[in-house]
Design a protein around this motif. Structure first.
Motif, PDB file in Angstrom:
ATOM      1  N   VAL A 126      42.575  43.475  40.739  1.00  0.00           N
ATOM      2  CA  VAL A 126      40.835  43.663  41.279  1.00  0.00           C
ATOM      3  C   VAL A 126      40.845  42.937  42.745  1.00  0.00           C
ATOM      4  CG1 VAL A 126      40.376  41.517  40.338  1.00  0.00           C
ATOM      5  CG2 VAL A 126      38.634  43.069  40.492  1.00  0.00           C
ATOM      6  N   ASP A 127      40.041  43.396  43.540  1.00  0.00           N
ATOM      7  CA  ASP A 127      39.602  42.565  44.851  1.00  0.00           C
ATOM      8  C   ASP A 127      38.862  41.370  44.356  1.00  0.00           C
ATOM      9  OD1 ASP A 127      36.949  43.416  45.083  1.00  0.00           O
ATOM     10  OD2 ASP A 127      37.487  45.550  45.432  1.00  0.00           O
ATOM     11  N   ALA A 128      38.752  40.668  45.633  1.00  0.00           N
ATOM     12  CA  ALA A 128      38.001  39.533  45.641  1.00  0.00           C
ATOM     13  C   ALA A 128      36.331  39.480  45.182  1.00  0.00           C
ATOM     14  CB  ALA A 128      38.154  38.646  46.692  1.00  0.00           C
ATOM     15  N   ALA A 129      35.736  40.555  45.773  1.00  0.00           N
ATOM     16  CA  ALA A 129      34.359  40.664  45.205  1.00  0.00           C
ATOM     17  C   ALA A 129      34.134  41.117  44.187  1.00  0.00           C
ATOM     18  CB  ALA A 129      33.877  41.711  46.423  1.00  0.00           C
ATOM     19  N   ARG A 130      35.073  42.114  43.604  1.00  0.00           N
ATOM     20  CA  ARG A 130      34.782  42.336  42.020  1.00  0.00           C
ATOM     21  C   ARG A 130      35.224  41.135  41.286  1.00  0.00           C
ATOM     22  NH1 ARG A 130      33.805  46.679  39.168  1.00  0.00           N
ATOM     23  NH2 ARG A 130      34.668  46.716  37.248  1.00  0.00           N
ATOM     24  N   LEU A 131      36.228  40.344  41.764  1.00  0.00           N
ATOM     25  CA  LEU A 131      36.215  39.271  40.650  1.00  0.00           C
ATOM     26  C   LEU A 131      35.284  38.223  40.754  1.00  0.00           C
ATOM     27  CD1 LEU A 131      38.266  37.558  39.038  1.00  0.00           C
ATOM     28  CD2 LEU A 131      38.994  36.578  41.422  1.00  0.00           C
ATOM     29  N   GLN A 132      34.718  38.056  42.002  1.00  0.00           N
ATOM     30  CA  GLN A 132      33.621  37.184  42.011  1.00  0.00           C
ATOM     31  C   GLN A 132      32.228  37.698  41.250  1.00  0.00           C
ATOM     32  OE1 GLN A 132      33.024  37.113  46.129  1.00  0.00           O
ATOM     33  NE2 GLN A 132      34.768  35.564  46.451  1.00  0.00           N
ATOM     34  N   GLU A 133      31.899  39.115  41.212  1.00  0.00           N
ATOM     35  CA  GLU A 133      30.861  39.608  40.709  1.00  0.00           C
ATOM     36  C   GLU A 133      31.135  39.733  39.152  1.00  0.00           C
ATOM     37  OE1 GLU A 133      27.432  41.074  39.341  1.00  0.00           O
ATOM     38  OE2 GLU A 133      28.035  40.254  41.412  1.00  0.00           O
ATOM     39  N   GLY A 134      32.469  39.832  38.731  1.00  0.00           N
ATOM     40  CA  GLY A 134      32.754  39.893  37.410  1.00  0.00           C
ATOM     41  C   GLY A 134      32.445  38.362  36.577  1.00  0.00           C
ATOM     42  N   VAL A 135      32.787  37.290  37.401  1.00  0.00           N
ATOM     43  CA  VAL A 135      32.501  36.103  36.847  1.00  0.00           C
ATOM     44  C   VAL A 135      31.007  35.817  36.795  1.00  0.00           C
ATOM     45  CG1 VAL A 135      32.538  33.660  37.598  1.00  0.00           C
ATOM     46  CG2 VAL A 135      34.752  34.807  37.816  1.00  0.00           C
ATOM     47  N   ARG A 136      30.237  36.102  37.731  1.00  0.00           N
ATOM     48  CA  ARG A 136      28.927  36.272  37.814  1.00  0.00           C
ATOM     49  C   ARG A 136      28.295  36.963  36.473  1.00  0.00           C
ATOM     50  NH1 ARG A 136      29.353  37.925  43.512  1.00  0.00           N
ATOM     51  NH2 ARG A 136      29.402  35.936  44.749  1.00  0.00           N
ATOM     52  N   ALA A 137      28.673  38.180  36.259  1.00  0.00           N
ATOM     53  CA  ALA A 137      28.237  39.092  35.106  1.00  0.00           C
ATOM     54  C   ALA A 137      28.457  38.298  34.009  1.00  0.00           C
ATOM     55  CB  ALA A 137      28.939  40.391  35.342  1.00  0.00           C
ATOM     56  N   VAL A 138      29.731  37.958  33.682  1.00  0.00           N
ATOM     57  CA  VAL A 138      29.828  37.074  32.316  1.00  0.00           C
ATOM     58  C   VAL A 138      28.975  36.010  32.393  1.00  0.00           C
ATOM     59  CG1 VAL A 138      31.724  36.047  31.199  1.00  0.00           C
ATOM     60  CG2 VAL A 138      32.386  38.113  32.123  1.00  0.00           C
ATOM     61  N   ALA A 139      28.757  35.226  33.308  1.00  0.00           N
ATOM     62  CA  ALA A 139      28.002  34.099  33.095  1.00  0.00           C
ATOM     63  C   ALA A 139      26.467  34.381  32.817  1.00  0.00           C
ATOM     64  CB  ALA A 139      28.105  33.291  34.572  1.00  0.00           C
ATOM     65  N   ARG A 140      26.156  35.347  33.283  1.00  0.00           N
ATOM     66  CA  ARG A 140      24.628  35.893  32.971  1.00  0.00           C
ATOM     67  C   ARG A 140      24.455  36.485  31.609  1.00  0.00           C
ATOM     68  NH1 ARG A 140      25.278  38.983  38.259  1.00  0.00           N
ATOM     69  NH2 ARG A 140      25.566  41.205  37.452  1.00  0.00           N
ATOM     70  N   GLY A 141      25.653  36.686  30.676  1.00  0.00           N
ATOM     71  CA  GLY A 141      25.686  37.411  29.571  1.00  0.00           C
ATOM     72  C   GLY A 141      26.046  38.915  29.481  1.00  0.00           C
ATOM     73  N   ASP A 142      26.444  39.456  30.759  1.00  0.00           N
ATOM     74  CA  ASP A 142      26.692  40.741  30.788  1.00  0.00           C
ATOM     75  C   ASP A 142      28.390  40.937  30.423  1.00  0.00           C
ATOM     76  OD1 ASP A 142      24.143  41.906  31.312  1.00  0.00           O
ATOM     77  OD2 ASP A 142      24.537  41.425  33.454  1.00  0.00           O
ATOM     78  N   GLY A 143      28.956  42.304  30.007  1.00  0.00           N
ATOM     79  CA  GLY A 143      30.321  42.329  29.702  1.00  0.00           C
ATOM     80  C   GLY A 143      31.128  43.016  30.734  1.00  0.00           C
ATOM     81  N   VAL A 144      32.392  42.793  31.203  1.00  0.00           N
ATOM     82  CA  VAL A 144      33.043  43.468  32.163  1.00  0.00           C
ATOM     83  C   VAL A 144      34.377  43.840  31.742  1.00  0.00           C
ATOM     84  CG1 VAL A 144      34.187  43.055  34.450  1.00  0.00           C
ATOM     85  CG2 VAL A 144      32.015  41.946  33.723  1.00  0.00           C
ATOM     86  N   LEU A 145      34.595  45.313  31.957  1.00  0.00           N
ATOM     87  CA  LEU A 145      35.905  45.805  31.667  1.00  0.00           C
ATOM     88  C   LEU A 145      36.402  46.690  32.796  1.00  0.00           C
ATOM     89  CD1 LEU A 145      35.619  47.407  28.010  1.00  0.00           C
ATOM     90  CD2 LEU A 145      37.364  45.704  29.018  1.00  0.00           C
ATOM     91  N   ALA A 146      37.726  46.400  33.187  1.00  0.00           N
ATOM     92  CA  ALA A 146      38.298  47.040  34.318  1.00  0.00           C
ATOM     93  C   ALA A 146      38.295  48.266  34.150  1.00  0.00           C
ATOM     94  CB  ALA A 146      39.810  46.595  34.411  1.00  0.00           C
ATOM     95  N   PRO A 147      37.715  49.227  35.264  1.00  0.00           N
ATOM     96  CA  PRO A 147      37.739  50.726  35.120  1.00  0.00           C
ATOM     97  C   PRO A 147      39.002  51.215  34.783  1.00  0.00           C
ATOM     98  CG  PRO A 147      36.840  49.691  37.128  1.00  0.00           C
ATOM     99  CD  PRO A 147      37.499  48.619  36.533  1.00  0.00           C
ATOM    100  N   GLU A 148      40.068  50.738  34.957  1.00  0.00           N
ATOM    101  CA  GLU A 148      41.322  51.212  34.739  1.00  0.00           C
ATOM    102  C   GLU A 148      41.653  51.294  33.262  1.00  0.00           C
ATOM    103  OE1 GLU A 148      41.971  48.676  38.350  1.00  0.00           O
ATOM    104  OE2 GLU A 148      40.820  48.800  36.718  1.00  0.00           O
TER     105      GLU A 148
END
Length: 236
Positions: A126-148
């Motif tokens: 994953v690229d840096a920006a997506r990693l950062q946004e993934g961390v933010r998303a999980v922190a605010r209660g959302d879920g994240v799954l790699a598109p792959e």
């Protein structure tokens, strides 16, 4: 390995409006990877790494000590692995969410992380920006799954159980069923709020009730249940 560029949504160093600092524990058994992850996350002012650890036992202890918002968790570590560490962290309660980050996308590892209650699963490509946004998303209660891996997880789960066999489904209110369907489509709390014309706080409350009634640990698990229950339908 992680790409430390700034491709993707947003730029490193820019904090999103409306959220405070996200406190993170980085758990990975490779020193160089931990250092790289810490540098990437530290490049934006709204994320702060409060501890770096090299195994699952240390991750569990770090959560007890620091009460972070997110643990960025590797799976394959010596001693206690990331899946069991995730299970123990979430079983202890508290606000901490787990975002699994690994070089492996094997089905049994994805399944293990999701069953343990991880809020998300990203690959180390994953690229840096997506990693950062993934961390933010999980922190605010959302879920994240790699598109792959999203399509594989959904394809494997759909049809595995008949809708009537989903425990607790009949206990949901009509609004909660709508929320579950939204989770199945990957909607965030903000998107659920906009679609259902409710506040984001109310959307978050509905999500919590859905998880409790279905006996689930994460909204990612709820998304899979929504798929299995045939609740996906286009939004209004």
């Amino acid at each position: 390995m992680i790409d430390d560029g700034t491709t993707g949504a947003g730029r490193a160093g820019e904090a999103p409006a409306g959220y405070g600092v996200v406190r993170v524990v980085v758990a990975d058994d490779q020193d160089a990877v931990r250092t790289g992850l810490t540098m990437i996350l530290g490049a934006t002012p709204d994320i702060r790494v409060v501890a770096e650890v090299g195994d699952g036992d240390a991750a569990v202890r770090a959560v007890a000590e620091h009460s972070p918002d997110v643990v960025l968790m590797d799976i394959r570590m010596p001693g206690l692995d990331g899946i069991e560490a995730t299970r123990r962290i979430l079983a202890a309660g508290g606000r901490t969410q787990v975002l699994v980050l690994t070089t492996f996308d094997l089905d049994e590892l994805v399944d293990g992380a999701l069953v343990a209650g991880a809020a998300g699963f990203l690959l180390k490509s994953v690229d840096a920006a997506r990693l950062q946004e993934g961390v933010r998303a999980v922190a605010r209660g959302d879920g994240v799954l790699a598109p792959e891996i999203t399509r594989r997880v959904i394809t494997r789960s759909v049809g595995a159980r008949r809708p009537a066999s989903v425990p607790g489904l009949d206990d949901l209110t009509a609004r909660e069923t709508d929320v579950l369907g939204g989770l199945g489509r990957g909607l965030s709390n903000a998107e659920l709020a906009a679609e259902l014309v409710i506040s984001e706080a109310t959307a978050k409350t509905h999500v919590s009730r859905v998880l409790a009634k279905l006996g689930l640990r994460s909204r990612t698990q709820a998304a899979i249940v929504a798929q299995e229950a045939g609740l996906l339908r286009p939004g209004p």
